[in-house]
Motif scaffolding. Structure first.
Motif, mmCIF file in Angstrom:
data_model
loop_
_atom_site.group_PDB
_atom_site.id
_atom_site.type_symbol
_atom_site.label_atom_id
_atom_site.label_comp_id
_atom_site.label_asym_id
_atom_site.label_seq_id
_atom_site.Cartn_x
_atom_site.Cartn_y
_atom_site.Cartn_z
ATOM 1 N N CYS A 81 5.852 -84.362 68.545
ATOM 2 C CA CYS A 81 6.177 -85.741 68.911
ATOM 3 C C CYS A 81 5.684 -86.021 70.332
ATOM 4 O O CYS A 81 5.464 -85.103 71.123
ATOM 5 C CB CYS A 81 7.689 -85.952 68.838
ATOM 6 N N ALA A 82 5.524 -87.293 70.662
ATOM 7 C CA ALA A 82 5.102 -87.695 72.002
ATOM 8 C C ALA A 82 6.254 -87.635 73.003
ATOM 9 O O ALA A 82 6.059 -87.896 74.182
ATOM 10 C CB ALA A 82 4.533 -89.108 71.957
ATOM 11 N N CYS A 83 7.439 -87.276 72.537
ATOM 12 C CA CYS A 83 8.620 -87.194 73.392
ATOM 13 C C CYS A 83 9.196 -85.781 73.348
ATOM 14 O O CYS A 83 9.038 -85.078 72.363
ATOM 15 C CB CYS A 83 9.695 -88.166 72.908
ATOM 16 N N ALA A 84 9.888 -85.410 74.408
ATOM 17 C CA ALA A 84 10.573 -84.118 74.431
ATOM 18 C C ALA A 84 11.730 -84.132 73.437
ATOM 19 O O ALA A 84 12.325 -85.183 73.171
ATOM 20 C CB ALA A 84 11.093 -83.820 75.835
ATOM 21 N N GLN A 85 12.026 -82.959 72.880
ATOM 22 C CA GLN A 85 13.183 -82.809 71.993
ATOM 23 C C GLN A 85 14.000 -81.619 72.482
ATOM 24 O O GLN A 85 13.439 -80.599 72.868
ATOM 25 C CB GLN A 85 12.740 -82.594 70.549
ATOM 26 N N SER A 86 15.317 -81.775 72.477
ATOM 27 C CA SER A 86 16.203 -80.702 72.929
ATOM 28 C C SER A 86 17.256 -80.414 71.867
ATOM 29 O O SER A 86 17.319 -81.089 70.839
ATOM 30 C CB SER A 86 16.868 -81.082 74.255
ATOM 31 N N SER A 87 18.061 -79.411 72.134
ATOM 32 C CA SER A 87 19.110 -78.986 71.188
ATOM 33 C C SER A 87 18.535 -78.798 69.784
ATOM 34 O O SER A 87 19.168 -79.163 68.799
ATOM 35 C CB SER A 87 20.277 -79.976 71.168
ATOM 36 N N ILE A 88 17.349 -78.218 69.723
ATOM 37 C CA ILE A 88 16.694 -78.012 68.426
ATOM 38 C C ILE A 88 17.414 -76.903 67.677
ATOM 39 O O ILE A 88 17.623 -75.811 68.209
ATOM 40 C CB ILE A 88 15.208 -77.650 68.604
ATOM 41 N N GLY A 108 25.077 -70.791 60.135
ATOM 42 C CA GLY A 108 23.957 -71.126 59.248
ATOM 43 C C GLY A 108 22.779 -71.764 59.949
ATOM 44 O O GLY A 108 21.759 -72.027 59.344
ATOM 45 N N THR A 109 22.921 -72.049 61.253
ATOM 46 C CA THR A 109 21.805 -72.594 62.022
ATOM 47 C C THR A 109 21.533 -71.697 63.224
ATOM 48 O O THR A 109 22.364 -70.884 63.606
ATOM 49 C CB THR A 109 22.079 -74.033 62.521
ATOM 50 N N CYS A 110 20.363 -71.878 63.803
ATOM 51 C CA CYS A 110 19.979 -71.135 65.007
ATOM 52 C C CYS A 110 19.513 -72.133 66.057
ATOM 53 O O CYS A 110 18.742 -73.046 65.752
ATOM 54 C CB CYS A 110 18.850 -70.151 64.716
ATOM 55 N N LEU A 111 19.986 -71.957 67.285
ATOM 56 C CA LEU A 111 19.574 -72.794 68.403
ATOM 57 C C LEU A 111 18.262 -72.261 68.971
ATOM 58 O O LEU A 111 18.123 -71.062 69.227
ATOM 59 C CB LEU A 111 20.658 -72.784 69.485
ATOM 60 N N ILE A 112 17.311 -73.133 69.172
ATOM 61 C CA ILE A 112 15.981 -72.771 69.673
ATOM 62 C C ILE A 112 15.879 -73.119 71.157
ATOM 63 O O ILE A 112 16.351 -74.175 71.592
ATOM 64 C CB ILE A 112 14.879 -73.516 68.872
ATOM 65 N N ASN A 113 15.271 -72.221 71.935
ATOM 66 C CA ASN A 113 14.994 -72.440 73.358
ATOM 67 C C ASN A 113 16.257 -72.681 74.174
ATOM 68 O O ASN A 113 16.234 -73.418 75.156
ATOM 69 C CB ASN A 113 13.997 -73.597 73.535
ATOM 70 N N GLY A 114 17.363 -72.095 73.758
ATOM 71 C CA GLY A 114 18.614 -72.254 74.497
ATOM 72 C C GLY A 114 19.096 -73.682 74.558
ATOM 73 O O GLY A 114 19.925 -74.039 75.389
ATOM 74 N N GLY A 115 18.568 -74.537 73.684
ATOM 75 C CA GLY A 115 18.939 -75.950 73.690
ATOM 76 C C GLY A 115 18.146 -76.778 74.685
ATOM 77 O O GLY A 115 18.259 -77.994 74.710
ATOM 78 N N HIS A 116 17.336 -76.117 75.517
ATOM 79 C CA HIS A 116 16.553 -76.824 76.526
ATOM 80 C C HIS A 116 15.434 -77.632 75.872
ATOM 81 O O HIS A 116 14.974 -77.301 74.782
ATOM 82 C CB HIS A 116 15.965 -75.837 77.533
ATOM 83 N N PRO A 117 14.965 -78.669 76.558
ATOM 84 C CA PRO A 117 13.913 -79.512 75.981
ATOM 85 C C PRO A 117 12.623 -78.744 75.705
ATOM 86 O O PRO A 117 12.236 -77.850 76.453
ATOM 87 C CB PRO A 117 13.672 -80.574 77.055
ATOM 88 N N VAL A 118 11.983 -79.132 74.615
ATOM 89 C CA VAL A 118 10.647 -78.661 74.283
ATOM 90 C C VAL A 118 9.762 -79.897 74.408
ATOM 91 O O VAL A 118 9.949 -80.881 73.702
ATOM 92 C CB VAL A 118 10.582 -78.069 72.854
ATOM 93 N N GLY A 119 8.835 -79.846 75.354
ATOM 94 C CA GLY A 119 8.010 -81.007 75.657
ATOM 95 C C GLY A 119 7.033 -81.366 74.554
ATOM 96 O O GLY A 119 6.805 -80.585 73.622
ATOM 97 N N PRO A 120 6.434 -82.539 74.664
ATOM 98 C CA PRO A 120 5.439 -82.980 73.685
ATOM 99 C C PRO A 120 4.293 -81.979 73.585
ATOM 100 O O PRO A 120 3.733 -81.565 74.594
ATOM 101 C CB PRO A 120 4.939 -84.305 74.244
#
Length: 123
Positions: A54-61, A84-96
């Protein structure tokens, strides 16, 4: 209607359209899993990449990862099982256009699918 009014209306409409197009969905998170070729304790190692397209950052993935485990410990700042879920990147934003990678060792590979994410402000 004057030219100024027409221009202002056109600008407002363009802004609304552009804002609508930048909204991210779970389809903007792609997950790839590849075998590294290494074997540990008789099980293959896998590298997973989670990419934000995406063109925007996403967090809490979070990804669906029921039963996720690994023969060797995984980096909890990259993937943290939470039931049943796994948190990615410690919840920190993943940039575009950015990618987060991690490895695990298990057989067969886990099918990880996007479950939820929070789109950055202004998107």
């Amino acid at each position: 209607m004057s030219n100024l009014e027409s221009c202002l209306i056109a600008i407002v409409l363009l802004c609304l359209v552009a804002k609508g197009q930048s909204k991210c969905t779970l389809n903007d998170l792609t997950i790839g899993t590849v075998r590294t070729g290494r074997t540990i304790q008789g099980k293959p190692e896998w590298t997973v990449t989670v990419t934000n397209e995406c063109a925007c950052a996403q967090s809490s993935i979070k990804v669906r990862c029921t039963g996720f485990k690994s023969v060797v410990p995984t980096n909890p700042s990259k993937i943290l099982p939470l039931g049943g879920t796994c948190l990615i990147n410690g919840g920190h934003p993943v940039g575009p256009g950015s990618t987060i990678s991690f490895s695990y060792v298990w057989d067969p590979p886990f099918i990880l699918l996007p479950a939820s994410a929070i789109v950055g402000p202004g998107c």
